[in-house]
Write an enzyme that holds these catalytic residues in place. Structure first.
Site, PDB file in Angstrom:
ATOM      1  N   HIS A 138       0.795  -1.227   0.000  1.00  0.00           N
ATOM      2  CA  HIS A 138       0.000   0.000   0.000  1.00  0.00           C
ATOM      3  C   HIS A 138       0.829   1.280   0.000  1.00  0.00           C
ATOM      4  O   HIS A 138       0.299   2.360  -0.201  1.00  0.00           O
ATOM      5  CB  HIS A 138      -0.967   0.031   1.190  1.00  0.00           C
ATOM      6  CG  HIS A 138      -0.286   0.341   2.499  1.00  0.00           C
ATOM      7  ND1 HIS A 138       0.523  -0.552   3.134  1.00  0.00           N
ATOM      8  CD2 HIS A 138      -0.288   1.466   3.265  1.00  0.00           C
ATOM      9  CE1 HIS A 138       0.982  -0.006   4.252  1.00  0.00           C
ATOM     10  NE2 HIS A 138       0.515   1.213   4.347  1.00  0.00           N
TER      11      HIS A 138
HETATM   12  C1  UD1 Z   1      -2.827   5.422   5.407  1.00  0.00           C
HETATM   13  C2  UD1 Z   1      -1.648   5.890   6.267  1.00  0.00           C
HETATM   14  C3  UD1 Z   1      -0.586   4.816   6.313  1.00  0.00           C
HETATM   15  C4  UD1 Z   1      -1.173   3.504   6.770  1.00  0.00           C
HETATM   16  C5  UD1 Z   1      -2.327   3.146   5.860  1.00  0.00           C
HETATM   17  C6  UD1 Z   1      -2.999   1.848   6.227  1.00  0.00           C
HETATM   18  C7  UD1 Z   1      -1.125   8.297   6.266  1.00  0.00           C
HETATM   19  C8  UD1 Z   1      -0.192   9.314   5.778  1.00  0.00           C
HETATM   20  N1  UD1 Z   1      -1.019   7.084   5.703  1.00  0.00           N
HETATM   21  O1  UD1 Z   1      -2.369   5.263   4.066  1.00  0.00           O
HETATM   22  O2  UD1 Z   1       0.421   5.207   7.230  1.00  0.00           O
HETATM   23  O3  UD1 Z   1      -0.172   2.509   6.737  1.00  0.00           O
HETATM   24  O4  UD1 Z   1      -3.297   4.194   5.932  1.00  0.00           O
HETATM   25  O5  UD1 Z   1      -3.959   1.505   5.262  1.00  0.00           O
HETATM   26  O6  UD1 Z   1      -1.939   8.586   7.116  1.00  0.00           O
HETATM   27  N2  UD1 Z   1      -9.402   4.744   0.137  1.00  0.00           N
HETATM   28  C9  UD1 Z   1     -10.591   4.083  -0.058  1.00  0.00           C
HETATM   29  N3  UD1 Z   1     -11.340   3.787   1.053  1.00  0.00           N
HETATM   30  C10 UD1 Z   1     -10.967   4.133   2.307  1.00  0.00           C
HETATM   31  C11 UD1 Z   1      -9.759   4.823   2.474  1.00  0.00           C
HETATM   32  C12 UD1 Z   1      -8.991   5.117   1.385  1.00  0.00           C
HETATM   33  O7  UD1 Z   1     -10.962   3.750  -1.164  1.00  0.00           O
HETATM   34  O8  UD1 Z   1     -11.710   3.821   3.261  1.00  0.00           O
HETATM   35  C13 UD1 Z   1      -8.558   5.025  -1.050  1.00  0.00           C
HETATM   36  C14 UD1 Z   1      -8.702   6.421  -1.581  1.00  0.00           C
HETATM   37  O9  UD1 Z   1      -8.570   6.389  -2.958  1.00  0.00           O
HETATM   38  C15 UD1 Z   1      -7.498   7.130  -0.969  1.00  0.00           C
HETATM   39  C16 UD1 Z   1      -6.455   6.026  -0.964  1.00  0.00           C
HETATM   40  O10 UD1 Z   1      -7.188   4.844  -0.684  1.00  0.00           O
HETATM   41  O11 UD1 Z   1      -7.126   8.256  -1.702  1.00  0.00           O
HETATM   42  C17 UD1 Z   1      -5.368   6.205   0.065  1.00  0.00           C
HETATM   43  O12 UD1 Z   1      -5.939   6.390   1.351  1.00  0.00           O
HETATM   44  P1  UD1 Z   1      -5.224   7.340   2.441  1.00  0.00           P
HETATM   45  O13 UD1 Z   1      -6.033   7.343   3.686  1.00  0.00           O
HETATM   46  O14 UD1 Z   1      -4.913   8.665   1.831  1.00  0.00           O
HETATM   47  O15 UD1 Z   1      -3.842   6.656   2.711  1.00  0.00           O
HETATM   48  P2  UD1 Z   1      -3.389   5.135   2.854  1.00  0.00           P
HETATM   49  O16 UD1 Z   1      -2.596   4.776   1.654  1.00  0.00           O
HETATM   50  O17 UD1 Z   1      -4.527   4.223   3.225  1.00  0.00           O
END
Ligand code: UD1
Length: 385
Positions: free
Chosen positions: A225
């Protein structure tokens, strides 16, 4: 006397860390009628899909958040900024004695800064981890949070030492152990009751039409991820080709896929190839017990997750960590753990993968990874109040 705490969660790994802390508060309240602890649970809403959030609350018996700030997805500045604006209002209304933050996600940073600017004490659970990699958003979150925190609760002695080197006063640092392992201890039995075939059937991506037959003694698990692995074509495509062309010759690969990695598979035209490969089982994000079950029996784990590195260490699962550095050196082989840093260079991954094929499960327990960390966290807070 009542001690008022606001504890904060935002993203998936936070839920796993807060569960035992809330349990410890409830147990404390039962046995200390004269000093009660009031805990308000705030979810920033960074993770919002049922499988990334609500499912964890249910299976880990975490009470529903008292308030959800519903910040959702966005750039880092958007997530942090919106969390700060919304969290400030919560603090104005509820005036806690302490704000407790866990881990290193954007919620951790945003809420510790907001609290500190309002002169509210901040406690950081999982303090002192350092990767030294300033390109990692989590490293920035860790540095800022630790610089501001009044109480820094560390998972291992290396982390306490990192804080001392940065000049943190000795009386702010308490070595409490790893709170993730409390959750592992409390849930392992239940996890081991799960049937792997059922687990796979319940979590396959919706449009999968392959009938998988899993040999319970010969599968690998992968999670990816980190933006550094999944966002760039140059890194992601060769990695997936290595899995398709080489790893699946030895193992069925079980891959619960993070939304970020799923987007990249589609963006780089790999989705159909992976989806149609009968040796790659593509699943939706799975639950905590489910991941623990798979980890327990996997022959090898390929991951860029810090939490999984730690869980592999305790379960003994050989772990290739797909990163160039780690903030969790205690999990590495050179510190008695099971994990090897392989970065994202295919030659190196191949070499370590082949070395690891011959290795056995060797569980290891760093000091104070004993399932009692949450209790120690709570006592540390009470002691300085
Ligand atoms: C976040 C944390 C990371 C952690 C990870 C666990 C930060 C900087 N990063 O990264 O440290 O290891 O969570 O998963 O806080 N999305 C969905 N559904 C959701 C959430 C996210 O579809 O419920 C998608 C969206 O397109 C989003 C992308 O995933 O833009 C990334 O999500 P984001 O919360 O920005 O960061 P993570 O990569 O999950």
């Amino acid at each position: 006397m009542t001690l008022k705490i606001i504890s904060v969660v935002g993203a998936r790994p936070n839920f796993i860390k807060i569960a035992p802390f809330i349990k410890a508060i409830n147990e404390y309240n039962k046995t200390n009628p004269k000093q009660q602890i009031e805990n308000l649970l705030i979810h920033t809403g960074q993770h919002y899909d049922i499988r990334m959030s609500e499912a964890f609350f249910k299976e880990l018996n975490i009470p529903a958040p008292d308030i959800n700030l519903e910040v959702g997805s966005g750039s880092h500045a958007e997530q942090v900024g919106q969390t700060m604006i919304a969290f400030e209002k919560v603090l104005i209304e509820h005036k806690p004695d302490w704000v407790v933050v866990v881990g290193d996600v954007n919620a951790t940073l945003a809420c510790s800064v907001t609290a500190k600017k309002m002169n509210i004490k901040v406690c950081h659970i999982e303090a002192g981890l350092r990767s030294g990699d300033m390109k990692m958003p989590e490293e920035i979150n860790r540095l800022v949070t630790d610089r501001l925190s009044d109480l820094l609760l560390t998972p291992d002695r290396l982390s306490s030492e990192n804080l001392r080197k940065e000049g943190v006063a000795e009386d702010k640092i308490v070595f409490v152990g790893n709170i993730m392992i409390d959750t592992l201890e409390q849930n392992l039995k239940k996890a081991l009751g799960l049937n792997i075939d059922e687990l796979i059937k319940n979590n396959l991506i919706p449009d999968s039409n392959i009938l998988y037959k899993i040999n319970e003694n010969a599968f690998a698990v992968m999670t990816l991820h980190r933006p550094s692995n999944v966002d760039s074509r140059e890194v992601f495509v060769p990695l997936i080709e290595f899995i398709i062309d080489e790893v699946t010759k030895d193992f069925t690969m079980l891959w619960p896929i993070h939304p970020r990695a799923k987007n990249s598979l589609k963006k780089f035209n790999l989705w159909e190839r992976v989806k149609c490969n009968k040796n790659i089982v593509l699943m939706e994000p799975i639950g905590y017990h489910e991941m623990l079950r798979l980890n327990y029996s996997a022959k090898i784990m390929l991951t860029d997750s810090g939490g999984l590195q730690e869980e592999c260490c305790v379960l003994g699962t050989p772990c290739l960590t797909l990163r160039w550095n780690t903030e969790r050196p205690i999990t590495l082989k050179e510190h008695g753990g099971v994990s090897v840093l392989v970065g994202n260079n295919i030659e190196r991954i191949r070499k370590e993968y082949n070395n690891t094929l011959a290795s056995k499960r060797i569980p290891s327990r760093p000091e104070l990874w004993d399932g009692k960390t949450a209790e120690r966290c709570l006592h540390a807070i009470i002691n300085v109040t």
